[in-house]
Design an enzyme around this catalytic site. Structure first.
Site, PDB file in Angstrom:
ATOM      1  N   CYS A   2       0.833  -1.196   0.000  1.00 22.18           N
ATOM      2  CA  CYS A   2       0.000   0.000   0.000  1.00 22.18           C
ATOM      3  C   CYS A   2       0.873   1.253   0.000  1.00 22.18           C
ATOM      4  O   CYS A   2       1.806   1.378   0.791  1.00 22.18           O
ATOM      5  CB  CYS A   2      -0.959   0.071   1.181  1.00 22.18           C
ATOM      6  SG  CYS A   2      -2.144  -1.265   1.215  1.00 22.18           S
ATOM      7  N   ARG A  27       4.208  -0.432  -4.488  1.00 24.34           N
ATOM      8  CA  ARG A  27       3.831  -0.901  -3.152  1.00 24.34           C
ATOM      9  C   ARG A  27       2.517  -1.685  -3.156  1.00 24.34           C
ATOM     10  O   ARG A  27       2.093  -2.203  -2.130  1.00 24.34           O
ATOM     11  CB  ARG A  27       3.713   0.289  -2.199  1.00 24.34           C
ATOM     12  CG  ARG A  27       5.004   1.058  -2.032  1.00 24.34           C
ATOM     13  CD  ARG A  27       4.816   2.224  -1.104  1.00 24.34           C
ATOM     14  NE  ARG A  27       4.594   1.780   0.256  1.00 24.34           N
ATOM     15  CZ  ARG A  27       5.559   1.576   1.154  1.00 24.34           C
ATOM     16  NH1 ARG A  27       6.809   1.790   0.819  1.00 24.34           N
ATOM     17  NH2 ARG A  27       5.273   1.178   2.360  1.00 24.34           N
ATOM     18  N   TRP A  72      -2.402  -2.917  -1.708  1.00 20.68           N
ATOM     19  CA  TRP A  72      -2.049  -4.330  -1.771  1.00 20.68           C
ATOM     20  C   TRP A  72      -2.957  -4.997  -0.755  1.00 20.68           C
ATOM     21  O   TRP A  72      -2.821  -4.786   0.439  1.00 20.68           O
ATOM     22  CB  TRP A  72      -0.582  -4.523  -1.405  1.00 20.68           C
ATOM     23  CG  TRP A  72      -0.121  -5.950  -1.543  1.00 20.68           C
ATOM     24  CD1 TRP A  72       0.113  -6.624  -2.696  1.00 20.68           C
ATOM     25  CD2 TRP A  72       0.179  -6.850  -0.470  1.00 20.68           C
ATOM     26  NE1 TRP A  72       0.546  -7.904  -2.404  1.00 20.68           N
ATOM     27  CE2 TRP A  72       0.593  -8.068  -1.056  1.00 20.68           C
ATOM     28  CE3 TRP A  72       0.144  -6.767   0.920  1.00 20.68           C
ATOM     29  CZ2 TRP A  72       0.961  -9.177  -0.304  1.00 20.68           C
ATOM     30  CZ3 TRP A  72       0.511  -7.879   1.668  1.00 20.68           C
ATOM     31  CH2 TRP A  72       0.913  -9.062   1.051  1.00 20.68           C
ATOM     32  N   ASN A  96      -1.984   2.394   5.421  1.00 19.25           N
ATOM     33  CA  ASN A  96      -1.056   1.339   5.031  1.00 19.25           C
ATOM     34  C   ASN A  96      -0.719   0.557   6.288  1.00 19.25           C
ATOM     35  O   ASN A  96      -0.242   1.140   7.262  1.00 19.25           O
ATOM     36  CB  ASN A  96       0.214   1.964   4.427  1.00 19.25           C
ATOM     37  CG  ASN A  96       1.325   0.946   4.242  1.00 19.25           C
ATOM     38  OD1 ASN A  96       1.065  -0.223   3.993  1.00 19.25           O
ATOM     39  ND2 ASN A  96       2.560   1.394   4.359  1.00 19.25           N
ATOM     40  N   GLY A  97      -0.969  -0.743   6.280  1.00 20.59           N
ATOM     41  CA  GLY A  97      -0.642  -1.557   7.456  1.00 20.59           C
ATOM     42  C   GLY A  97      -1.768  -2.525   7.767  1.00 20.59           C
ATOM     43  O   GLY A  97      -2.647  -2.768   6.936  1.00 20.59           O
ATOM     44  N   GLU A 459      18.097 -17.789  -6.463  1.00 17.53           N
ATOM     45  CA  GLU A 459      17.611 -16.478  -6.888  1.00 17.53           C
ATOM     46  C   GLU A 459      17.035 -16.541  -8.312  1.00 17.53           C
ATOM     47  O   GLU A 459      16.018 -15.915  -8.615  1.00 17.53           O
ATOM     48  CB  GLU A 459      18.747 -15.443  -6.786  1.00 17.53           C
ATOM     49  CG  GLU A 459      18.400 -14.046  -7.245  1.00 17.53           C
ATOM     50  CD  GLU A 459      17.251 -13.394  -6.470  1.00 17.53           C
ATOM     51  OE1 GLU A 459      16.760 -13.974  -5.485  1.00 17.53           O
ATOM     52  OE2 GLU A 459      16.823 -12.311  -6.894  1.00 17.53           O
ATOM     53  N   LYS A 463      13.262 -15.437  -9.223  1.00 19.65           N
ATOM     54  CA  LYS A 463      13.001 -14.395 -10.221  1.00 19.65           C
ATOM     55  C   LYS A 463      12.044 -14.914 -11.286  1.00 19.65           C
ATOM     56  O   LYS A 463      11.083 -14.256 -11.658  1.00 19.65           O
ATOM     57  CB  LYS A 463      14.334 -13.991 -10.845  1.00 19.65           C
ATOM     58  CG  LYS A 463      14.571 -12.554 -11.119  1.00 19.65           C
ATOM     59  CD  LYS A 463      14.888 -11.671  -9.972  1.00 19.65           C
ATOM     60  CE  LYS A 463      14.087 -11.820  -8.743  1.00 19.65           C
ATOM     61  NZ  LYS A 463      14.475 -11.057  -7.611  1.00 19.65           N
ATOM     62  N   GLU A 466       8.362 -15.578  -9.930  1.00 21.20           N
ATOM     63  CA  GLU A 466       7.573 -14.434  -9.486  1.00 21.20           C
ATOM     64  C   GLU A 466       7.124 -13.537 -10.632  1.00 21.20           C
ATOM     65  O   GLU A 466       6.088 -12.894 -10.536  1.00 21.20           O
ATOM     66  CB  GLU A 466       8.289 -13.617  -8.408  1.00 21.20           C
ATOM     67  CG  GLU A 466       9.423 -12.753  -8.888  1.00 21.20           C
ATOM     68  CD  GLU A 466      10.009 -11.885  -7.778  1.00 21.20           C
ATOM     69  OE1 GLU A 466       9.249 -11.324  -6.991  1.00 21.20           O
ATOM     70  OE2 GLU A 466      11.243 -11.788  -7.727  1.00 21.20           O
ATOM     71  N   HIS A 482      18.229 -37.111  -5.774  1.00 24.43           N
ATOM     72  CA  HIS A 482      17.561 -37.532  -4.534  1.00 24.43           C
ATOM     73  C   HIS A 482      16.076 -37.184  -4.534  1.00 24.43           C
ATOM     74  O   HIS A 482      15.468 -37.051  -3.471  1.00 24.43           O
ATOM     75  CB  HIS A 482      18.259 -36.912  -3.330  1.00 24.43           C
ATOM     76  CG  HIS A 482      19.679 -37.366  -3.193  1.00 24.43           C
ATOM     77  ND1 HIS A 482      20.014 -38.654  -2.860  1.00 24.43           N
ATOM     78  CD2 HIS A 482      20.852 -36.713  -3.403  1.00 24.43           C
ATOM     79  CE1 HIS A 482      21.330 -38.780  -2.848  1.00 24.43           C
ATOM     80  NE2 HIS A 482      21.856 -37.611  -3.176  1.00 24.43           N
ATOM     81  N   LYS A 582       6.181  -4.553  -3.486  1.00 27.54           N
ATOM     82  CA  LYS A 582       7.501  -4.343  -2.898  1.00 27.54           C
ATOM     83  C   LYS A 582       7.296  -3.885  -1.455  1.00 27.54           C
ATOM     84  O   LYS A 582       6.242  -3.366  -1.121  1.00 27.54           O
ATOM     85  CB  LYS A 582       8.229  -3.253  -3.699  1.00 27.54           C
ATOM     86  CG  LYS A 582       9.708  -3.496  -3.820  1.00 27.54           C
ATOM     87  CD  LYS A 582      10.321  -2.668  -4.901  1.00 27.54           C
ATOM     88  CE  LYS A 582      11.805  -2.889  -4.963  1.00 27.54           C
ATOM     89  NZ  LYS A 582      12.157  -4.222  -5.475  1.00 27.54           N
TER      90      LYS A 582
END
Ligand code: F6R
Length: 587
Positions: A2, A27, A72, A96-97, A459, A463, A466, A482, A582
């Site tokens: 947010c 955000r 978000w 936001n929160g 990584e 990447k 996502e 395995h 983010k």
């Protein structure tokens, strides 16, 4: 997580908020909304979707005070009703929160009342209106004293010609401009508009009127808060001709390495004091930051001989960590805001340990908590997927490990400069797209490597999944047989990273095992023998030979570009992957 923004004292305030809100979309982008105020009356538009979806409504939002929100979703699905701002009586707000006790507050104060949304935020605006007795600041102070959780709130009251801003555990900054006052979630949203800002502390309440800002504590006693130069510059927000921020930011990997290296050289004084006597290191971080920690672990152990563990911050918090005065915890976070990482750092401090922050955000919550800060100078990262901050983090960890080991950091800096130059060459290459086509058609993509190459494999996998939504995993190459091998068939692709000649034959075994199950393979290597042995059997991408320990800085660029190109082939927006945001400021 947010984005919130507000302005008072600006002609066409809603238009200003709209423009700034677009800079905060990283955000969250589930819904967007703006409310303005003129002569005590609110005007509002809000809708599911991205900020541009409300662009046509701006002209009917009158007044020189406005607040905006890009969401978000946490509580309540993405919808028009759940979009912010929320209004109750004489108050409007954006939040936001997460208000953790919202259900209890609702039950206690509004039993039987039908709410307009399913959000936790609505209870806050209703409490403001409930407690209002003609003093907006008093209503804010009383309301926030009841809240459990995290919040940054921007509030309009019909009887107060300005804005009220308050925060706890989520970021909010105040900006000063030509006769107007501003607030936002973070500094880049005000880049080019406010050359000076104030970073609010937890519990601060700021009253903004046109050209004037006053600060109060929770008891409404006046307090002082310092102004600092706005670290964000508007040129960083340009795409510089790139179609996406992700590509622009991958192109900035070399400068991220060089700038972080230079910043370390300036900021390292005094670090040795914090590190003196350290016998054990724990690295904490989330997502990409955790993955860079896997690389860092190798540096601390190989150079300094200090046993190092890497933990995801969310797990670390809840496992009763054993910390003493000789344990250094390195908390890695691009944003410096990630709730799990910040809380992990607080926990360590509470247990008497030392916290060293490795962060791209000098004024963040994490830097406030940490005993020492190792700066990552990646510059503003707008794409939700981290790229240049990852290589910046690796650079910072490399330099820090040299200091810990008592090794020559100037020689290290020279190697980093050389590697940054080599990375430039990889970024310009066009042949990475060929295997992206294979990835885009695959049911699953596996990233494999040994030692440092395994760290980069984790990584690469993150990447790819996502931003392309193709299922993917990163594995140590030796683990393939395995279990994972059962997944390999003609519809899968594997990326095998091989940069250590000593381990190359072992990783080549994995290549053979995959090929014999008809899986597609891309070998990313700078080992000459591997090139010769795999050419003609698998797709091969040669990267330059470099210092063994710095090879992650080169192979990272390859996997980042591979993910980017795969996402484009599948028609995804690489800058704004679905469901993500983010700066994850909630648990
Ligand atoms: C992945 C990504 C995330 C972040 C994670 C931690 O591309 O960006 O996994 O790395 O959310 O964020 P910071 O580093 O801000 O703590």
């Amino acid at each position: 997580m947010c984005g919130i923004v507000g302005v008072t004292g600006a002609v066409g305030a809603a238009g200003v908020v709209y423009k700034r809100l677009k800079l905060l979309e990283y955000r969250g982008y589930d819904s967007a909304g703006i409310a303005s105020m003129l002569d005590g009356r609110f005007y509002i538009c809000k809708r599911r979707g991205r900020v541009y979806s409300i662009g046509g409504d701006i002209k009917r939002l009158h007044g020189d005070t406005a607040i905006g929100h890009t969401r978000w979703a946490t509580h309540g699905a993405p919808s028009d009703a759940n979009a912010h701002p929320h209004i109750a009586g004489r108050f409007a707000l954006v939040h936001n929160g997460i208000i953790e006790n919202y259900a209890a507050l609702k039950e206690k104060y509004f039993s039987g009342v039908e709410f307009a949304s399913q959000t936790d935020s609505e209870v806050v605006v209703r409490l403001l209106d409930l407690f209002y007795e003609g003093d907006a600041l008093a209503a804010v102070a009383k309301t926030v004293s009841l809240l459990v959780g995290s919040y940054a709130l921007v509030i309009m009251c019909a009887d107060f010609d300005g804005l009220i801003v308050t925060k706890k555990a989520n970021p909010a900054i105040i900006g000063y401009g030509d006769g107007a006052s501003y607030c936002a979630s973070d500094a880049p949203a005000l880049a080019g508009l406010c050359s000076e800002i104030t970073v609010l502390g937890d519990g601060d309440i700021a009253a903004l009127t046109a050209g004037r800002v006053e600060f109060y504590d929770g008891n409404l006693h006046v307090i002082c808060r310092e102004k600092i130069a706005n670290p964000a510059v508007s040129t960083e927000l340009d795409l510089h001709g790139c179609p996406h921020y992700m590509l622009k930011e991958i192109r900035e990997v070399p400068s991220s390495i060089i700038r972080t290296c230079d910043a370390y050289t300036c900021a390292s004084d005094g670090l040795s004091d914090y590190l003196n006597g350290v016998e054990r290191i724990i690295i904490v971080g989330c997502g990409t930051a955790y993955n860079s920690g896997l690389v860092g672990k190798r540096y601390f152990e190989a150079f300094a001989g200090i046993p190092t563990e890497v933990e995801t911050a969310g797990e670390f918090r809840y496992k009763q960590p054993i910390i003493n005065g000789r344990t250094a915890v390195i908390a890695i976070s691009q944003s410096g805001e990630t709730a799990d990482t910040v809380e992990a750092a607080k926990l360590v401090k509470g247990l008497g340990g030392k916290v060293i922050a490795v962060t791209n955000s000098p004024y963040s919550e994490l830097t406030r908590i940490a005993d020492a800060v190792v700066p990552v100078e990646a510059g503003q990262e707008i794409c939700v997927a981290a790229t240049k901050s990852y290589t910046g983090q690796i650079t910072a960890l490399y330099m820090l490990s040299l200091t810990l080991a008592g090794m020559d950091t100037q020689t290290g800096a020279k190697k980093l400069y050389e590697t940054a130059e080599l990375a430039k060459g990889i970024i310009e290459r066009t042949d990475i797209g060929a295997f992206a086509d294979t990835c885009a058609r695959s049911d699953g993509v596996y990233f494999l490597g040994r030692d440092l190459d395994y760290a980069v494999a984790t990584e690469g996998s993150l990447k790819l999944k996502e931003i392309s939504y193709v299922p993917s995993e990163g594995y140590p190459a030796g683990e393939l047989k395995h279990g994972t091998l059962a997944l390999i068939d003609i519809r899968t692709a594997s990326v095998v990273i091989i940069t250590d000649p000593a381990l190359a034959p072992k990783s080549e075994n994995a290549v053979e095992q995959i090929l014999s199950r008809r899986g597609k393979v891309l070998v990313v290597t700078n080992v000459k023998d591997t090139l010769q042995r795999t050419e003609g059997k698998a797709d091969v991408l040669e990267i330059p030979v470099c210092d063994k320990y710095l090879s992650p800085l080169l192979s990272a660029v390859v996997v980042q570009l591979l993910a980017y190109k795969t996402a484009l082939l599948l028609g995804r927006d690489p800058d704004k992957p679905r469901n993500l945001a983010k700066s994850v400021t909630v648990e």
